[in-house]
Write an enzyme that holds these catalytic residues in place. Structure first.
Site, PDB file in Angstrom:
ATOM      1  N   SER A 176       5.362  -0.912   7.422  1.00  0.00           N
ATOM      2  CA  SER A 176       6.029   0.041   6.540  1.00  0.00           C
ATOM      3  C   SER A 176       7.519  -0.259   6.427  1.00  0.00           C
ATOM      4  O   SER A 176       8.137  -0.791   7.352  1.00  0.00           O
ATOM      5  CB  SER A 176       5.833   1.467   7.056  1.00  0.00           C
ATOM      6  OG  SER A 176       6.345   1.599   8.370  1.00  0.00           O
ATOM      7  N   GLU A 214       4.191  -0.086   1.928  1.00  0.00           N
ATOM      8  CA  GLU A 214       3.377   1.119   2.149  1.00  0.00           C
ATOM      9  C   GLU A 214       3.977   2.396   1.540  1.00  0.00           C
ATOM     10  O   GLU A 214       3.846   3.484   2.093  1.00  0.00           O
ATOM     11  CB  GLU A 214       3.104   1.328   3.645  1.00  0.00           C
ATOM     12  CG  GLU A 214       2.432   0.124   4.296  1.00  0.00           C
ATOM     13  CD  GLU A 214       2.157   0.324   5.773  1.00  0.00           C
ATOM     14  OE1 GLU A 214       2.209   1.467   6.258  1.00  0.00           O
ATOM     15  OE2 GLU A 214       1.894  -0.679   6.455  1.00  0.00           O
ATOM     16  N   CYS A 247       7.140  14.118  13.314  1.00  0.00           N
ATOM     17  CA  CYS A 247       5.948  14.964  13.311  1.00  0.00           C
ATOM     18  C   CYS A 247       4.849  14.285  12.498  1.00  0.00           C
ATOM     19  O   CYS A 247       5.132  13.612  11.506  1.00  0.00           O
ATOM     20  CB  CYS A 247       6.255  16.327  12.714  1.00  0.00           C
ATOM     21  SG  CYS A 247       7.500  17.262  13.626  1.00  0.00           S
ATOM     22  N   HIS A 260      12.858   2.873  16.932  1.00  0.00           N
ATOM     23  CA  HIS A 260      12.893   4.311  17.188  1.00  0.00           C
ATOM     24  C   HIS A 260      14.323   4.810  17.399  1.00  0.00           C
ATOM     25  O   HIS A 260      14.534   5.971  17.737  1.00  0.00           O
ATOM     26  CB  HIS A 260      12.024   4.647  18.399  1.00  0.00           C
ATOM     27  CG  HIS A 260      10.576   4.326  18.180  1.00  0.00           C
ATOM     28  ND1 HIS A 260      10.048   3.086  18.457  1.00  0.00           N
ATOM     29  CD2 HIS A 260       9.556   5.065  17.686  1.00  0.00           C
ATOM     30  CE1 HIS A 260       8.763   3.084  18.153  1.00  0.00           C
ATOM     31  NE2 HIS A 260       8.440   4.270  17.683  1.00  0.00           N
TER      32      HIS A 260
END
Length: 768
Positions: A445, A496, A528, A706
């Site tokens: 992605s 994506e 989330c 991250h």
């Protein structure tokens, strides 16, 4: 009988916490605005549980990022590299820097390592320990939340990670010591916290000690005995709840029963068979908390079955020693089923089989009333409604598809084998692919900008028609393909942009899946996910990704990877039906993915990635049960991947996994290329592959996606040199740790340009 909750979802029913954190990180609100949002969420959840009739309501289960990181900050276990931030910035900024890294104001500091919380899809921040580690009370969050709850009129039960579990969750950052040796330095801070809580009027304290349900060394057992004997010696009047979950106590039952707790919580959803042994073993001084409402899944509780557990326990030890609870914290399920009011998204028939956190709170209270005989007309009606819903689900025609069942029945071992061994496949693949040394790629992605998300929202609302939406996505896909070509990436991805989530996207196109409108669950920090619900037999009605893969490949002469999510990960990251073995559901998904893989190959896609980040996560917590799980999990992956020719290269991706103990099983997957998370661990995870002499190709992640931090080229080269020192250069790929969906374009562009430069430099560096 008392009722209690081990923990409540913290993100808010409308993801208020996610939105507030992201606003704070981008400077749109100040720290006071962030803290106020947190206070509002906590008060709302406390009142919800109080009004439902819960006796012991948890506090300190709320977190702005992660409960383990909260404990690390509380205990002052702050790694040295954050000392400057600690001295210069607000405690909240220090906290987020430890979670996400910090790269501004002339500081460039890496984030702490992140890994999965036991066998869940929740990620925690791994504590870092040094041989001379010191602990001190740094943050008083636990005490402050208890006093806030008390002022709000809540009978609060402070929840904290137990001292032994906290140590076992961490990692030694230097050699020559065992983290359990730090218990004598750690315990005084816990005692200080308990003293403060006792002074404030705390009656019950919940210590989460899930490691009691795992295999323990003798040293760990001795540490448990010493720690809890000391706690009890200092606090004879505090009522201690020892919470275990995710597995049964089994051989640790005697140990857990002897730790001077007042209440022992057991998970009767994951391990219902342990109840008889527990009832035989518990001393008369110990009460039992029965975890009978599933905290990990969204299915309605079967009151009839649960009441059998409760009644058996009452007969043995008396009702005054029984507490009713969920199996674990409700962190792992969505907040409120009442928000699911769109029949087009979730049908009423399937909805009536489900319960989210708010509904499970009510189930616990209802079970307590039913078991104690404290029933009125409303309670009896709830019991009757529950019984009807359970029966309707059992006989529903939505669930079963005989064609799918028949296909699974005729699947053979040959369906899980490639036609040639890896060495022969590698020659065939290189003849066609012609890739350089240290080939570069990404995990799949690319950033989903506000514009992309806005297009999807408008399309779902009918404000964009299918052709308009398609044109916008094609525009974004082409831009991404051209940009990858321009910077010199070797194997491209289409980005994506048509996908919402790596599991949800496929679930939406597979039969047997249902979806929610607001069923959000925290994965890590502000991230989330909205897990699909597998309610019935799974199959693929039509191709799912071929259209976009074909389009992207038509734009370039470079190879574009087909991107799929693997069967085990789809299973693990969904709410799975509980009326048949998970292995059977997984095989159904594997056959559906296999159909997609072969269709991609027919469409000319020669590199196909089948992501399986959840294989390690799905391991049973007891090693004695590993091989049974690994047998069907690896078989499912191989079924999905083995229908192609030798010249088609199969990739897989795994993240945040300790591979040493399952490296043979990873090799048994027989993927041509595996990409793994390695940057936060500084390539430590690669040692397992090196020691095993892993035969296939490997892409160790060279930068952490991250975190918003952009690593320089030199840092990536250092990681690649570490990799090349243990893995031959001809086996190495160069890639980020994970997909880039959650990142921003500016940081992504800088990082990938540096990554490509590092790869080109490495191709000139002679092997050691």
């Amino acid at each position: 009988m008392q009722t209690h909750i081990l923990g409540y979802p913290r993100i808010g029913s409308n993801r208020e916490l996610k939105k507030a954190c992201e606003q704070y990180w981008t400077g749109k609100i100040d720290v006071n605005g962030l803290l106020e949002t947190g206070k509002t969420i906590k008060n709302k959840h406390w009142k919800l549980q109080q009004e439902a009739g819960i006796d012991l309501i948890p506090c300190n289960d709320f977190s702005f990022y992660d409960q383990v990181l909260d404990m690390t900050l509380t205990l002052g276990a702050i790694p040295e590299r954050y000392r400057e931030i600690a001295a210069r910035k607000h405690e909240t900024d220090l906290y987020f820097a430890m979670a996400r890294g910090f790269q501004k104001e002339s500081m460039d500091i890496t984030a702490m390592e992140m890994t999965k919380w036991f066998d869940t899809n929740y990620h925690y921040i791994v504590p870092e320990f040094q041989k001379d580690q010191e602990f001190s009370l740094f943050s008083e969050k636990i005490i402050e939340e208890f006093t806030d709850a008390k002022e709000a009129g809540i009978r609060a039960k402070p929840v904290m990670i137990g001292p032994v579990t906290y140590l076992l969750l961490g990692k030694e950052k230097e050699e020559g010591f065992d983290k359990l040796d730090l218990a004598d330095k750690l315990l005084p801070v816990y005692l200080q916290i308990l003293k403060e809580l006792e002074n404030q009027g705390a009656e019950y304290i919940q210590f989460d000690e899930p490691f009691l349900a795992l295999d323990l060394s003798e040293k760990a057992k001795e540490t448990y005995q010493w720690v809890y004997a000391e706690i009890r010696k200092h606090f004879p009047d505090l009522k201690l709840i020892l919470a275990t979950y995710f597995e049964g106590l089994n051989d640790n039952l005697t140990l857990a029963s002897s730790l001077s707790a007042d209440v022992l919580h057991i998970d009767l959803v994951r391990c219902p068979e342990q109840l008889d042994d527990v009832l035989q073993a518990v001393p008369e001084t110990l009460s039992l908390s029965l975890g009978i409402v599933d905290g990990r899944n969204i299915w309605k509780n079967d009151f009839g079955k649960s009441l059998n557990f409760i009644e058996k326990t009452i007969q043995k030890i008396g009702s005054e020693r029984v507490l009713i609870a969920p199996s674990c914290s409700l962190l792992h399920i969505p907040a409120d089923l009442d928000a699911e009011n769109n029949e087009e998204i979730l049908s009423g028939e399937i909805r009536q089989w489900m319960a989210f956190a708010k509904q499970k709170v009510n189930e616990i209270v209802t079970l307590s009333k039913l078991a104690s005989g404290d029933t009125d007309e409303n309670t009896q009606q709830q019991f009757d409604d529950n019984r009807r819903a359970i029966e309707k689900r059992r006989i529903s025609t939505l669930i079963h598809n005989h064609d799918v069942k028949d296909r699974v029945e005729v699947t053979t071992e040959e369906d899980a084998k490639r036609s040639s061994p890896f060495k022969a496949r590698k020659r065939s693949q290189q003849d066609i692919l012609q890739l350089p040394l240290f080939p570069t790629t990404t995990i799949g992605s690319f950033p989903q900008t506000k514009e992309v998300r806005n297009w999807r929202s408008k399309f779902k609302k009918g404000e964009l028609n299918a052709d308009e939406y398609d044109a916008l996505l094609k525009q974004e896909t082409e831009r991404t393909i051209r940009w990858q070509e321009d910077i010199g990436i070797d194997v491209l991805v289409h980005g994506e942009f048509e996908r919402n989530d790596m599991v949800e996207y496929f679930g939406e196109q597979l039969a047997g899946f249902a979806f929610t409108q607001n069923g959000w669950v925290q994965s890590y920090g502000s991230r989330c996910v909205k897990p699909p619900v597998i309610y019935g037999d799974v199959h693929r009605p039509a191709p799912m990704t071929v259209y976009w893969s074909e389009y992207a490949q038509s734009l370039t002469k470079k190879w574009v990877k087909g991107m799929l999510t693997g069967p085990v990960t789809i299973l693990q990251w969904s709410f799975v039906r509980d009326d048949q073995p998970r292995s059977l559901t997984c095989k159904q998904i594997a056959l559906a993915i296999r159909d997609e893989v072969t269709d991609l190959e027919k469409a000319g896609i020669r590199i196909i990635q089948i992501d399986e980040p959840a294989i390690r996560e799905g391991l049973p917590l007891r090693t004695s049960e590993w091989q049974n799980y690994l047998k069907w999990a690896i078989e499912a992956f191989r079924i999905s991947a083995s229908g192609v020719e030798d010249a088609t290269q199969i990739h897989t991706h795994m993240c945040y996994s300790e591979f040493n103990d399952i490296i043979q099983n990873i090799a048994d997957m027989d993927a041509d290329v595996i990409t793994i998370e390695c940057s936060r661990s500084q390539m430590e995870l690669l040692n397992a592959f090196a020691d095993f002499k892993y035969p296939n190709e490997i892409g160790p992640g060279v930068y952490d996606i991250h975190s918003p931090r952009v690593p320089p080229k030199e840092e990536m080269m250092e990681l690649l040199k570490k990799a090349q020192a243990v893995i031959p250069a001809e086996q190495l790929w160069v890639n980020p740790d994970c997909g880039l969906k959650t990142r921003h374009w500016e940081e992504t562009e800088k990082a990938l340009i540096a990554m490509v430069a590092a790869s080109k430099e490495m191709s000139k560096v002679p092997a050691l």
